[in-house]
Enzyme design. Structure first.
Site, PDB file in Angstrom:
ATOM      1  N   CYS A 180       0.838  -1.205   0.000  1.00 53.63           N
ATOM      2  CA  CYS A 180       0.000   0.000   0.000  1.00 53.63           C
ATOM      3  C   CYS A 180       0.877   1.262   0.000  1.00 53.63           C
ATOM      4  CB  CYS A 180      -1.003  -0.030   1.148  1.00 53.63           C
ATOM      5  SG  CYS A 180      -2.312   1.213   0.930  1.00 53.63           S
TER       6      CYS A 180
ATOM      7  N   GLU B 157      -2.671  -8.393   3.448  1.00 55.93           N
ATOM      8  CA  GLU B 157      -3.116  -8.899   4.752  1.00 55.93           C
ATOM      9  C   GLU B 157      -4.632  -8.794   4.938  1.00 55.93           C
ATOM     10  OE1 GLU B 157      -2.684  -4.525   5.323  1.00 55.93           O
ATOM     11  OE2 GLU B 157      -1.663  -6.053   4.121  1.00 55.93           O
TER      12      GLU B 157
ATOM     13  N   HIS C 283      -3.863  -4.350  -0.119  1.00 60.72           N
ATOM     14  CA  HIS C 283      -3.496  -4.896   1.188  1.00 60.72           C
ATOM     15  C   HIS C 283      -3.500  -6.420   1.120  1.00 60.72           C
ATOM     16  CE1 HIS C 283      -3.403  -1.249   3.658  1.00 60.72           C
ATOM     17  NE2 HIS C 283      -4.334  -0.795   2.831  1.00 60.72           N
TER      18      HIS C 283
END
Length: 196
Positions: free
Chosen positions: A77, A180, A178
């Site tokens: 990001c 995650e 992202h």
């Protein structure tokens, strides 16, 4: 394997650490230059605003260290945007590792800024995306600024025009989305990075 997550008060580090834990990987959150140099792999996550992030990186001397690293490195990001030359966000000079200028998305009736939510990836050009399906698997984005498509682009997304969803230069890989927060697709990308 010795994994370092760069700590520059850049936001989403805890969710990145949890994502690595789910893969059975213990990572060290650190701003220590020697620990970062010794690591086998580096993750560079970030959320927030470019100028504040660069101030923190300069205060810790990380702006000088990071461009010299030679091990596999993954920006996430804001961590991707910071690898560029310059950002339109508060007219900010960046790390200068990749040859792009970060631009702001133009808003229109159909495309609000920030670009937030799930989107697909196209034009894969890296083992980072092994096992994924172009135009079908979704990843999660939250960003108002983007890197244009260039020779460094290893995956694209559209909003509304194509932009760099992922980039690479030498050992430096980075993704605008992202990992995650992108479920099994993000997990696979992290696994592929750890296997580079």
């Amino acid at each position: 394997m010795n994994i370092a997550v760069v700590d520059y008060k850049g936001g989403n580090v805890q969710s990145v650490l949890f994502a690595l834990e789910r893969l059975g990987v213990q990572a060290t959150l650190t701003a220590d230059a020697e620990e970062i140099r010794r690591a086998n792999k580096i993750l560079f996550p970030g959320e927030g605003e470019a100028a504040s992030a660069m101030r923190e990186l300069r205060a810790q001397g990380l702006d000088k260290l990071l461009p010299t690293l030679t091990q596999p490195f993954l920006g996430i990001c804001l961590g991707m945007q910071l690898l560029g030359q310059h950002s339109e966000e508060n007219d900010t000079e960046l790390l200068g590792i990749l040859p792009f200028t970060v631009k702001r998305f133009p808003a229109d009736a159909a495309h609000k800024v920030p670009h937030m939510g799930w989107n697909t990836l196209q034009e894969f050009r890296s083992p980072l995306f092994e096992g994924l399906r172009e135009g079908q698997d979704h990843v999660y984005f939250v960003h108002s600024y983007y890197a244009p498509v260039g020779e460094y682009t290893i995956a694209q997304a559209q909003y509304p025009a194509p932009f760099s969803a992922a980039v690479q230069h030498r050992n430096f890989y980075a993704v605008q989305f992202h990992t995650e927060k992108s479920g099994p697709v993000g997990t696979r990308i992290l696994e592929n990075f750890l296997n580079l």
